[in-house]
Write a protein that holds these residues in place. Structure first.
Motif, short mmCIF file in Angstrom:
data_model
loop_
_atom_site.label_atom_id
_atom_site.label_comp_id
_atom_site.label_asym_id
_atom_site.label_seq_id
_atom_site.Cartn_x
_atom_site.Cartn_y
_atom_site.Cartn_z
N GLN A 61 0.87 -1.22 -0.15
CA GLN A 61 0.09 -0.17 -0.11
C GLN A 61 0.77 1.24 -0.03
O GLN A 61 0.68 2.16 -0.50
CB GLN A 61 -1.01 -0.02 1.25
CG GLN A 61 -1.92 -1.18 1.35
CD GLN A 61 -2.93 -1.07 0.16
OE1 GLN A 61 -3.69 0.00 -0.16
NE2 GLN A 61 -2.93 -2.28 -0.58
N SER B 195 -0.05 2.47 6.94
CA SER B 195 -1.21 1.58 7.11
C SER B 195 -1.19 0.51 7.80
O SER B 195 -0.37 -0.50 7.65
CB SER B 195 -1.68 1.45 5.62
OG SER B 195 -0.78 0.69 4.89
N LYS C 221 -7.09 -1.32 7.19
CA LYS C 221 -7.77 -1.14 5.74
C LYS C 221 -9.14 -1.64 5.49
O LYS C 221 -9.53 -2.54 5.93
CB LYS C 221 -6.74 -1.78 4.57
CG LYS C 221 -7.27 -1.43 3.33
CD LYS C 221 -6.09 -1.91 2.28
CE LYS C 221 -6.63 -2.01 0.96
NZ LYS C 221 -8.13 -2.39 0.52
N ALA D 6 -9.27 2.03 -0.63
CA ALA D 6 -8.13 2.65 -0.12
C ALA D 6 -8.10 3.66 0.68
O ALA D 6 -7.76 4.81 0.69
CB ALA D 6 -7.35 3.27 -1.49
N TYR E 265 -7.70 3.99 5.09
CA TYR E 265 -6.89 3.33 6.19
C TYR E 265 -7.06 4.11 7.68
O TYR E 265 -7.49 4.93 7.70
CB TYR E 265 -5.62 3.27 5.76
CG TYR E 265 -5.24 3.05 4.36
CD1 TYR E 265 -4.93 1.73 4.00
CD2 TYR E 265 -5.12 3.95 3.45
CE1 TYR E 265 -4.68 1.26 2.58
CE2 TYR E 265 -4.99 3.66 2.11
CZ TYR E 265 -4.75 2.36 1.47
OH TYR E 265 -4.64 2.13 0.37
#
Length: 219
Positions: free
Chosen positions: A83, A125, A128, A133, A135
């Motif tokens: 990520q 992150s 999640k 997307a 976090y």
């Protein structure tokens, strides 16, 4: 509550309500993996994040998933780094004018605690939203009124960044207490049989942000 204490409390609860999610928790991360993460990100990991991943290296299983931690995916070393690299590429490939536009809606609570940016390299992150997307993670590059290592929300749809907790340990301790109080339930089961956890008051990130804004950061 320390991180071992969190899992000592939370694992049996998770096993009772969603055994398949409890079984998804991975073993400890290897020191070599943690070293690769630090080298790629260019920072030394905070002690509590290293400790967390030395207990469980996140959870296994591909998305979509309900997530093991209150309905959020628990990212291990590899998935967290993936990520981070995705966002790093976005920052590198996005022009300055476009990045300023993306950052223009950013807010911080408390004011000045979080940088008013769309994406920052120092945001790591840990939890999640599945297939999204957004976090919860550690902020290693806070605003002038923040503290390094504070826990914030961030991501594609998280314009208002809130200091949710003073540490990841404080956040997880709160989640364990909410589980004990019956605030998390299995809201549904996916077609493949994977249960989905949910907080009774709504999406966990929203619940945590609302709580922090009304009472202050956890911890």
């Amino acid at each position: 509550m320390n991180l071992d204490g969190f899992f000592a409390s939370y694992r049996p609860w998770l096993q009772g309500v969603a055994p398949s999610l409890a079984g998804a928790l991975r073993g400890p991360a290897a020191d070599a993996e943690l070293g690769r993460y630090e080298e790629a990100v260019g920072v030394e990991l905070p002690g509590e994040l290293r400790e967390l991943w030395k207990v469980h290296d996140g959870e296994s299983g591909a998305e979509p998933s309900g997530g093991t931690i209150g309905g959020l995916l628990f990212l291990g070393v590899e998935r967290s780094l993936k990520q981070w690299m995705m966002w790093s590429s976005l920052r590198a490939e996005t022009g300055d004018a476009e990045m300023r536009e993306l950052s223009s809606c950013s807010e911080s609570f408390p004011p000045g605690a979080v940088q008013l940016e769309y994406s920052v390299a120092g945001w790591l992150s840990v939890l999640k939203v599945s297939m999204d997307a957004n976090y919860i993670g550690l902020d290693l590059a806070p605003g002038p009124g923040g503290v390094r290592g504070q826990v914030i929300n961030f991501g594609r749809d998280e314009d208002r960044k809130v200091v949710i907790a003073r540490s990841m340990t404080d956040l997880l301790g709160f989640i364990a207490s909410e589980a004990d109080r019956g605030e998390f339930v299995v809201s549904s089961v996916q077609p493949g049989g994977q249960p989905i956890l949910a907080h009774r008051r709504g999406h966990l990130i929203s619940v945590l942000c609302e709580l922090a804004e009304s009472r202050g950061p956890l911890g």
